[in-house]
Scaffold this active site. Structure first.
Site, PDB file in Angstrom:
ATOM      1  NE  ARG A  65      -2.360  -1.311   3.599  1.00  0.00           N
ATOM      2  CZ  ARG A  65      -1.798  -0.564   4.527  1.00  0.00           C
ATOM      3  NH1 ARG A  65      -1.801   0.763   4.407  1.00  0.00           N
ATOM      4  NH2 ARG A  65      -1.251  -1.106   5.585  1.00  0.00           N
ATOM      5  CE1 TYR A  74       0.429  -6.055  -1.880  1.00  0.00           C
ATOM      6  CE2 TYR A  74      -0.762  -4.136  -1.075  1.00  0.00           C
ATOM      7  CZ  TYR A  74      -0.218  -5.385  -0.858  1.00  0.00           C
ATOM      8  OH  TYR A  74      -0.345  -5.977   0.371  1.00  0.00           O
ATOM      9  CE  LYS A  98      -6.293  -3.778   4.458  1.00  0.00           C
ATOM     10  NZ  LYS A  98      -6.641  -4.399   5.752  1.00  0.00           N
ATOM     11  CG  HIS A 120      -7.413  -3.250   9.965  1.00  0.00           C
ATOM     12  ND1 HIS A 120      -6.098  -2.890  10.195  1.00  0.00           N
ATOM     13  CD2 HIS A 120      -7.375  -4.231   9.050  1.00  0.00           C
ATOM     14  CE1 HIS A 120      -5.305  -3.623   9.436  1.00  0.00           C
ATOM     15  NE2 HIS A 120      -6.043  -4.444   8.737  1.00  0.00           N
ATOM     16  CB  SER A 130      -1.005  -3.851   8.072  1.00  0.00           C
ATOM     17  OG  SER A 130      -2.179  -3.208   7.673  1.00  0.00           O
ATOM     18  CB  CYS A 148       0.292  -6.627  14.096  1.00  0.00           C
ATOM     19  SG  CYS A 148       1.476  -5.323  13.751  1.00  0.00           S
ATOM     20  CG  ASP A 157      -7.736  -7.395   6.693  1.00  0.00           C
ATOM     21  OD1 ASP A 157      -6.761  -7.265   7.463  1.00  0.00           O
ATOM     22  OD2 ASP A 157      -7.974  -6.594   5.768  1.00  0.00           O
ATOM     23  NE  ARG A 217      -0.239  -8.716   2.459  1.00  0.00           N
ATOM     24  CZ  ARG A 217      -0.845  -8.264   3.561  1.00  0.00           C
ATOM     25  NH1 ARG A 217      -1.980  -8.788   3.973  1.00  0.00           N
ATOM     26  NH2 ARG A 217      -0.295  -7.297   4.266  1.00  0.00           N
TER      27      ARG A 217
HETATM   28  P1  GTP Z   1      -2.832  -7.765   7.504  1.00  0.00           P
HETATM   29  O1  GTP Z   1      -3.430  -8.912   6.761  1.00  0.00           O
HETATM   30  O2  GTP Z   1      -1.761  -7.037   6.751  1.00  0.00           O
HETATM   31  O3  GTP Z   1      -3.824  -6.802   8.060  1.00  0.00           O
HETATM   32  O4  GTP Z   1      -1.993  -8.404   8.753  1.00  0.00           O
HETATM   33  P2  GTP Z   1      -2.439  -9.449   9.868  1.00  0.00           P
HETATM   34  O5  GTP Z   1      -2.785  -8.676  11.104  1.00  0.00           O
HETATM   35  O6  GTP Z   1      -3.427 -10.428   9.378  1.00  0.00           O
HETATM   36  O7  GTP Z   1      -1.056 -10.198  10.203  1.00  0.00           O
HETATM   37  P3  GTP Z   1      -0.701 -11.759  10.094  1.00  0.00           P
HETATM   38  O8  GTP Z   1      -1.596 -12.619  10.936  1.00  0.00           O
HETATM   39  O9  GTP Z   1      -0.577 -12.130   8.676  1.00  0.00           O
HETATM   40  O10 GTP Z   1       0.738 -11.795  10.797  1.00  0.00           O
HETATM   41  C1  GTP Z   1       1.823 -11.130  10.239  1.00  0.00           C
HETATM   42  C2  GTP Z   1       3.112 -11.610  10.807  1.00  0.00           C
HETATM   43  O11 GTP Z   1       3.070 -11.665  12.224  1.00  0.00           O
HETATM   44  C3  GTP Z   1       3.489 -12.997  10.330  1.00  0.00           C
HETATM   45  O12 GTP Z   1       4.826 -12.971   9.910  1.00  0.00           O
HETATM   46  C4  GTP Z   1       3.302 -13.860  11.515  1.00  0.00           C
HETATM   47  O13 GTP Z   1       4.189 -14.926  11.506  1.00  0.00           O
HETATM   48  C5  GTP Z   1       3.540 -12.920  12.693  1.00  0.00           C
HETATM   49  N1  GTP Z   1       2.745 -13.336  13.869  1.00  0.00           N
HETATM   50  C6  GTP Z   1       1.416 -13.555  13.896  1.00  0.00           C
HETATM   51  N2  GTP Z   1       1.007 -13.969  15.126  1.00  0.00           N
HETATM   52  C7  GTP Z   1       2.118 -14.015  15.882  1.00  0.00           C
HETATM   53  C8  GTP Z   1       2.359 -14.362  17.256  1.00  0.00           C
HETATM   54  O14 GTP Z   1       1.468 -14.727  18.010  1.00  0.00           O
HETATM   55  N3  GTP Z   1       3.645 -14.276  17.692  1.00  0.00           N
HETATM   56  C9  GTP Z   1       4.663 -13.876  16.871  1.00  0.00           C
HETATM   57  N4  GTP Z   1       5.877 -13.808  17.375  1.00  0.00           N
HETATM   58  N5  GTP Z   1       4.469 -13.541  15.576  1.00  0.00           N
HETATM   59  C10 GTP Z   1       3.223 -13.603  15.085  1.00  0.00           C
HETATM   60 MN    MN Z   2      -4.262 -10.682   7.442  1.00  0.00          MN
HETATM   61 MN    MN Z   3      -5.312  -5.686   6.993  1.00  0.00          MN
END
Ligand code: GTP
Ligand code: MN
Ligand code: MN
Length: 631
Positions: free
Chosen positions: A89, A238, A247, A267, A289, A291, A314, A409
């Site tokens: 983004r 993208y 979004k 979100h 994002s 996280c 999401d 992704r």
């Molecule tokens: P968007 O889809 O961009 O909104 O992000 P999201 O909030 O869905 O994030 P996602 O679950 O894809 O996690 C992103 C990154 O965080 C990945 O590399 C995961 O491996 C890492 N991650 C997710 N949960 C945990 C956790 O509980 N502990 C740790 N250490 N890393 C985590």
């Molecule tokens: Mn996600």
């Molecule tokens: Mn997101």
């Protein structure tokens, strides 16, 4: 309709309808298409029906052209590499266009750039539009996508129409939204959200197209006109910039609609959690994002007896019912998830979801036709296998550089997730009893705390912070404010957004008193001095959810009051089967840290919210400061 159609047909002139029947579109859609054809001058119009045949036809065309290639190891999976300049983004080029600046941004002091929403004056928008869109589709086909966010016809659902010259976008929109001719029947004469998207590379092309991925990075513009419910996106293919249902519509435009109509567009993931006694609760959670939303939504519990099922990963649209309960739907139809870090170990349910009918963008591909990214080192069949990395170069595990882009992704149909909730398409939504906020906080912030009240929860969400990730254009690691995990998606004045959240607690006359969800804050990312995570995370996060659910069930004996909220008493989180965890380091609320934090938050409120900050939230800050001082 006859008259309109005659006029429209004339105005379309010689531009052929390549597929679909223009006359079956609702009159308002016909006018919309005609106007934009006149502006962007494509060589043909393709009205999408969302069918498998159509997807196959487009897929085959893209394979021929070299933009997609099949991942032979799976069924109907494809990989795509973008122009390396178009991978995330672009927040700096994302705008809200409103007549009054303060509809979009808060009153910040002279010289302070607002970080939540960027405002573009209507006149400036007009000239930006004029310098990009006229003729921008020449030599290309314009696809007309009618789609529903949420189950078609549902009371919380909304319809949009996106025009695009990217067939990759068509394929992804087919996974991420509900795309079907039933949309037109459901829409009738009603209004819809308008999306206009162009990769910004009219033919003949003047610059070399890289990776068969046309885009125009220097001219990117993502502009929203909330009052008109309209989105203009230029120059990027993208997902976050081009899949306008996501979004742009489901957060930025929808948050405006939600404010007007008395609901919330957030979100957030939605998960159903069943405890060992068989009682299910639904929880929504907002993390910035990259996280951990997708991971938490599909969590595979490491303690026995628990069951998690995903409703959404999401975005959540939520509305209080007349019964006072908050209900939420997932407006999307698929997962657009971060690939790196996803593995059978961390997120097996996501892995299961994309074994077929999925599209991978900017990951690596092995010579055996498998996907690969950082995090799969231990799961790949042949660790010596030759690959093509996301940049199109030969690559092996251990080579310099990365296999996949950090923001690469997967795009997968939600229905393919083995733990998709049976009610995930319930039109009225599922009852939400708790909301969790969280972010990447290496220091000072305990694994979990419960806020004191709805209003204190709003305060905590307003000061949400997180370490930056690769989901947008920021480089380097720093802690940024990301209120409600909505900073990049805020659709209007943040002070009014806070007020809207506060107002939602009050039921209108004639409706039952509102049962506001309890609000919690989690931090999976606290580190020790060596920078190692103190908490194992992923499937073990169920242990924290367990505590949360006991709090919802009225368990009062396992919470310790601290100045920032209630934290678990030692021993009250189930640690069975876990390597020893440093409880104090993980749960402590260090006075010095929080004294600094409260000062920093005050500055942030002054600089970024100013006079728009509701008095009640300022009071929460004052109270929190006093509690910390008294520690
Ligand atoms: P968007 O889809 O961009 O909104 O992000 P999201 O909030 O869905 O994030 P996602 O679950 O894809 O996690 C992103 C990154 O965080 C990945 O590399 C995961 O491996 C890492 N991650 C997710 N949960 C945990 C956790 O509980 N502990 C740790 N250490 N890393 C985590
Ligand atoms: Mn996600
Ligand atoms: Mn997101």
């Amino acid at each position: 309709f006859y008259v309109v159609n005659e006029v429209v047909s004339k105005r379309l002139g010689h531009i052929p309808i390549i597929k679909g029947d223009f006359h079956l579109l609702p009159a308002k859609v016909q006018r919309f298409v005609t106007e934009k054809v006149e502006l962007m001058r494509p060589r043909g119009i393709y009205i999408c029906d969302g069918s498998q045949n159509e997807a196959d036809e487009i897929t085959n065309k893209l394979i021929e052209r070299g933009m997609l290639s099949p991942l032979k190891a799976y069924e109907n999976n494809y990989i795509c590499r973008t122009d390396p300049r178009d991978v995330a983004r672009v927040e700096s080029k994302t705008w809200m266009v409103t007549p009054d600046k303060y509809q979009t941004v808060t009153h910040t002091p002279e010289g302070v750039e607002p970080i939540m929403a960027h405002w573009l004056a209507p006149n400036d928008f007009s000239s930006e539009l004029d310098s990009r869109f006229p003729g921008c589709m020449s030599g290309r086909i314009m696809y007309v996508i009618g789609f529903s966010m949420g189950p078609i016809g549902g009371p919380l659902s909304k319809i949009g129409v996106q025009l695009t010259d990217s067939n990759y976008v068509v394929l992804c929109m087919r996974i991420m939204t509900r795309m079907s001719p039933a949309i037109w029947d459901s829409l009738g004469d009603a209004d819809f959200v308008r999306g206009i998207h162009s990769v910004g590379v009219p033919r003949p092309v003047r610059e070399k197209v890289i990776n068969h991925w046309p885009c125009n990075p220097d001219r990117v513009l993502i502009a929203h006109r909330p009052a008109e419910r309209e989105i203009w996106s230029f120059g990027s293919g993208y997902g976050g910039n081009s899949l306008l249902g996501k979004k742009c519509f489901a957060l930025r435009i929808a948050s405006n609609i939600a404010r007007d109509e008395g609901w919330m567009a957030e979100h957030m993931l939605i998960m159903g959690v069943t405890n060992p006694q068989g009682h299910e609760r639904f929880i929504a959670a907002a993390f910035p994002s990259a996280c951990g939303k997708t991971n938490l939504a599909m969590l595979e519990p490491t303690i026995p007896g628990w069951k998690v099922r995903v409703v959404g990963d999401d975005i959540a649209w939520m509305k209080f019912g007349a019964d006072g309960q908050l209900y939420g739907i997932n407006p999307e139809n698929g997962f657009f998830g971060v690939a790196p870090g996803t593995s059978h170990k961390t997120n097996p349910m996501a892995m299961e979801s994309f074994q077929k009918n999925s599209i991978f963008t900017n990951v690596a591909e092995t010579v055996d036709g498998e996907y690969y990214w950082e995090g799969l080192e231990k799961e790949i069949k042949n660790p010596k296998v030759e690959m093509i990395n996301w940049l199109g170069q030969k690559w092996h595990i251990g080579d310099a550089g990365k296999a996949a882009h950090p923001n690469s992704r997967f795009t997968a149909p939600a229905a393919q997730c083995p733990i998709i909730h049976p009610d995930w398409e319930s039109p009225k939504g599922v009852p939400i009893d708790a909301i969790i906020f969280g972010g990447r906080r290496p220091e000072g912030v305990p694994l979990i705390f419960e806020t004191f009240s709805w209003i204190h929860g709003i305060f905590v969400a307003a000061c949400l912070k997180s370490e930056t990730t690769a989901a947008a254009e920021f480089t380097g690691k720093s802690i940024m404010h990301d209120p409600f995990a909505m900073r990049p998606f805020m659709g209007y004045n943040f002070g009014q957004y806070l007020q809207h959240w506060m107002d939602l607690a009050k039921a209108p006359k004639g409706e039952a008193a509102r049962k506001v969800p309890k609000i919690f804050h989690v931090n999976w990312f606290r580190t020790n001095k060596e920078g190692k995570f103190l908490w194992p995370g992923f499937g073990d996060n169920i242990r924290v959810i367990d505590w949360i659910i006991r709090r919802l069930d009225g368990d009062d004996s396992h919470a310790l009051k601290t100045p920032i909220g209630y934290v678990p008493t030692e021993g009250s989180i189930n640690m069975d089967g876990l390597d020893p965890v440093k409880w104090d380091e993980l749960m402590s609320v260090p006075k010095e840290y929080w004294q600094e934090d409260v000062k920093e938050v005050r500055k942030f409120f002054e600089a970024q919210v100013g006079i728009d900050l509701p008095a009640e939230i300022r009071r929460e800050l004052d109270e929190q400061e006093k509690r910390i001082a008294a520690m």
